[in-house]
Design a protein around this motif. Structure first.
Motif, PDB file in Angstrom:
ATOM      1  N   ILE A 248       0.834  -1.199   0.000  1.00  0.00           N
ATOM      2  CA  ILE A 248       0.000   0.000   0.000  1.00  0.00           C
ATOM      3  C   ILE A 248       0.872   1.254   0.000  1.00  0.00           C
ATOM      4  O   ILE A 248       0.598   2.214  -0.724  1.00  0.00           O
ATOM      5  CB  ILE A 248      -0.944   0.007   1.220  1.00  0.00           C
ATOM      6  CG1 ILE A 248      -2.024  -1.066   1.049  1.00  0.00           C
ATOM      7  CG2 ILE A 248      -1.597   1.376   1.395  1.00  0.00           C
ATOM      8  CD1 ILE A 248      -2.919  -1.231   2.254  1.00  0.00           C
ATOM      9  N   THR A 249       1.930   1.238   0.800  1.00  0.00           N
ATOM     10  CA  THR A 249       2.824   2.395   0.866  1.00  0.00           C
ATOM     11  C   THR A 249       3.436   2.689  -0.499  1.00  0.00           C
ATOM     12  O   THR A 249       3.460   3.844  -0.953  1.00  0.00           O
ATOM     13  CB  THR A 249       3.935   2.154   1.901  1.00  0.00           C
ATOM     14  OG1 THR A 249       3.343   1.965   3.193  1.00  0.00           O
ATOM     15  CG2 THR A 249       4.891   3.337   1.960  1.00  0.00           C
ATOM     16  N   ALA A 250       3.932   1.642  -1.158  1.00  0.00           N
ATOM     17  CA  ALA A 250       4.562   1.829  -2.465  1.00  0.00           C
ATOM     18  C   ALA A 250       3.561   2.278  -3.522  1.00  0.00           C
ATOM     19  O   ALA A 250       3.818   3.228  -4.275  1.00  0.00           O
ATOM     20  CB  ALA A 250       5.235   0.533  -2.905  1.00  0.00           C
ATOM     21  N   LEU A 251       2.409   1.619  -3.559  1.00  0.00           N
ATOM     22  CA  LEU A 251       1.416   1.948  -4.579  1.00  0.00           C
ATOM     23  C   LEU A 251       0.776   3.302  -4.315  1.00  0.00           C
ATOM     24  O   LEU A 251       0.492   4.054  -5.247  1.00  0.00           O
ATOM     25  CB  LEU A 251       0.343   0.860  -4.622  1.00  0.00           C
ATOM     26  CG  LEU A 251       0.849  -0.519  -5.073  1.00  0.00           C
ATOM     27  CD1 LEU A 251      -0.243  -1.569  -4.882  1.00  0.00           C
ATOM     28  CD2 LEU A 251       1.298  -0.481  -6.519  1.00  0.00           C
ATOM     29  N   GLY A 252       0.574   3.621  -3.039  1.00  0.00           N
ATOM     30  CA  GLY A 252      -0.018   4.914  -2.708  1.00  0.00           C
ATOM     31  C   GLY A 252       0.900   6.064  -3.084  1.00  0.00           C
ATOM     32  O   GLY A 252       0.456   7.101  -3.579  1.00  0.00           O
ATOM     33  N   GLY A 253       2.185   5.859  -2.885  1.00  0.00           N
ATOM     34  CA  GLY A 253       3.137   6.900  -3.231  1.00  0.00           C
ATOM     35  C   GLY A 253       3.223   7.154  -4.722  1.00  0.00           C
ATOM     36  O   GLY A 253       3.541   8.261  -5.160  1.00  0.00           O
TER      37      GLY A 253
END
Length: 448
Positions: A96-101
Motif C-alpha cells: 500500500i505504501t509503495a502503490l499509494g506513493g
C-alpha cells in the motif's frame, strides 16, 4: 512475520509495476484507450471500465469464492470489470505504501480498521465516497460499535465501509463453572472470584487465561478492562491520560487477574491452548477461537461475556472496504457500485462464510438472514448470536474517544508501549506509577 527488508522492497516494487500496468489513472474505454476522468465523453453506459480489488483472501478456496462474487457482479454490471488482487497480510502494508506513493492504488481494498485509518491519514482514501455508501445503506443498518471505531480523527468521516469483523471478550466454559456451582461472571469481582476458585497451579489448572507478553495481544485484552473502567489513552482533546487513576486501577486489576493465569510472559498460543485444553474455565480471545473449541467438543458449553465495571467493553476489529482517492469519475462510480454490492445480504453472507464463526456480520440484516442462520457452521453457534451481537454493539478500542479516533494509536501499538508496561508490572514486578509515567512520556512523543 515480515521477510527481510530488501526482499520486501523488491516485492513491493514488483507489485507496484504490475498494478500500474493494469490500473492507471483513467478508465479503459471499449476501444482500449485511456480517457481522462471527468471527460464529457466518459459515460458509465457506453464505456468499459476496469477496476482492481485488492484483498487478503489468499487461500485458493477463498479466492474461488471471491471470484464467484466478482463474476456475479460483472454479470449485473457488464460494463465493469473487476480484477481480483490477493495479497498476503504480511505484505499488505508495504504494498500500500509503495502503490499509494505512486498514485496507483487499486480502486477497492480490504483493510483492517487500523490499516483503513492509516490509509485515510495518508489521504489514500476517498472518504466522501465511503461516507456516501454508508449513508445510502443506512447507518442504522450497522451495529453501532462498528461505525464508532472507523471514524476519522476529527470524527467527521469514515475511513472505510464495514464489511465484516470479529470481536473479543471473556469466553466461559459453562460446564466447568457448573461443576463448582458457579455461573458466568458479570463484574470484575465475579471474574476474580471464579478465577480464584479454579486456580491450582500444581495441577496446571488455572483460573483464567490472559496474555502478559510484551505484545499487541496483551494490549488488546487489557484494553477491555481499562475501557470498562472509563480509562483511555487520550481524552477528547487529545491529551494523553495513560497515567490517570482509572488507568492505574485497571493495571492493578489486570495484575491481580494475571496471578490466576499461566506464569511468565504468555502469548496468543498459550491462552488458546489453556482454554481449549480445559486448563482454564475462562479466556480472553477473539471469535477465531470458536473452530478450535468446536473441534475440542465443548462449543455448546460456551458463552461470551464482556468485562464490566462502569460499562461493558468488547474489543474487536472491523474489516472495511476502502475506495481509493484520485480515481476517474467512471472508476469511482464502478468502485462505489462494487462496494455497495458487497453489502447486499446475499454477497455479504458468501464473504463471511469463508471463515464461519471467526468472521462475524456487522450488518444487522445479515445476522437475521435465514440463508446465514441455516448454514451448518452458524447453526452450531446459534446460542452465541446474542452474545456476539452485544459485543459488536459495545465495541471499544483505545484511541477512540466519543466521535474521534486518534491515529497515533496505531504507532503506539506497533511500538508495544502498553504491552511493555503490563509485562514489566506483571512479570517483572515493576512499579506501576513509574511505568505509567514513563509510558505517558513515550506516548506524548509518538503523538506529537
Amino acid at each position: 512475520m515480515m521477510g527481510k527488508k530488501i526482499l520486501a522492497a523488491l516485492l513491493t516494487v514488483a507489485m507496484a509495476a504490475e498494478l500500474a500496468a493494469c490500473s492507471g489513472g483513467g478508465a479503459v474505454s471499449s476501444a482500449g484507450t485511456a480517457s481522462e476522468g471527468g471527460s464529457a465523453a466518459a459515460s458509465a453506459s457506453t464505456e468499459k471500465v476496469k477496476i482492481q480489488f485488492m484483498h487478503q483472501q489468499v487461500e485458493q478456496e477463498r479466492q474461488t469464492v471471491v471470484q464467484g462474487i466478482i463474476q456475479s457482479f460483472e454479470k449485473e454490471n457488464p460494463n465493469i470489470e473487476v480484477e481480483s488482487i490477493p495479497v498476503n497480510e504480511d505484505n499488505l502494508d508495504s504494498k500500500i505504501t509503495a502503490l499509494g506513493g505512486s498514485g496507483k492504488l487499486p480502486a477497492v481494498m480490504e483493510l483492517s480498521q487500523d490499516q483503513a485509518k492509516t490509509n485515510a491519514k495518508n489521504k489514500f482514501t476517498d472518504t466522501d465516497a465511503v461516507d456516501q455508501i454508508i449513508q445510502q445503506k443506512g447507518e442504522d443498518k450497522f451495529y453501532s460499535g462498528t461505525l464508532k471505531v472507523i471514524k476519522t480523527e476529527d470524527g467527521k468521516n469514515y475511513v472505510g465501509v464495514p464489511l465484516c469483523g470479529w470481536v473479543q471478550g471473556i469466553w466461559v466454559n459453562n460446564s466447568m463453572l457448573k461443576a463448582k456451582g458457579l455461573s458466568a461472571p458479570k463484574t470484575w469481582d465475579d471474574v476474580v472470584s471464579i478465577a480464584k476458585a479454579f486456580y491450582q497451579p500444581s495441577s496446571k489448572q488455572y483460573g483464567i487465561a490472559i496474555p502478559t507478553g510484551e505484545n499487541a495481544f496483551t494490549e488488546q485484552v487489557f484494553s477491555q478492562f481499562a475501557l470498562s473502567n472509563g480509562a483511555n489513552v487520550f481524552d477528547t482533546n487529545g491529551n494523553v491520560t495513560f497515567d490517570s487513576p482509572l488507568m492505574k486501577e485497571a493495571v492493578q486489576y489486570y495484575k491481580r487477574l494475571a496471578a490466576y493465569s499461566m506464569p511468565g510472559s504468555t502469548e496468543v498460543a498459550d491462552v488458546k491452548d489453556a482454554f481449549v485444553g480445559k486448563k482454564a474455565p475462562m479466556a480472553l480471545y477473539s471469535t477465531y477461537i470458536l473452530s478450535a473449541v468446536e473441534e475440542a467438543g465443548f462449543l455448546s458449553d460456551l458463552s461470551l461475556v464482556l468485562p464490566q465495571k462502569t460499562t461493558s467493553a468488547a474489543y474487536g476489529c472491523v474489516i472495511a472496504l476502502s475506495i481509493s482517492s484520485g480515481l476517474s469519475d467512471v472508476e469511482q462510480q464502478a468502485a462505489e457500485k462494487f462496494v455497495s454490492y458487497m453489502l447486499e445480504d446475499e454477497n455479504n453472507i458468501k464473504w463471511i462464510l469463508m471463515a464461519p464463526g471467526g468472521v462475524q456480520p456487522v450488518l444487522k440484516s445479515v445476522s437475521e438472514d435465514t440463508a446465514y442462520l441455516n448454514n451448518d457452521k452458524i447453526k452450531a453457534l446459534s446460542h452465541l448470536s446474542n452474545d456476539i451481537s452485544t459485543a459488536f454493539t459495545n465495541l471499544q478500542v483505545f484511541g477512540t474517544v466519543g466521535d474521534k479516533n486518534f491515529m497515533a494509536m496505531g504507532d503506539i501499538t506497533n511500538k508495544k508501549v502498553i504491552g511493555k508496561v503490563l509485562n514489566d508490572v506483571i512479570v517483572h514486578n515493576a512499579d506501576i506509577d513509574s511505568e505509567l509515567a514513563g509510558a505517558k512520556q513515550s506516548i506524548e512523543e509518538i503523538a506529537k
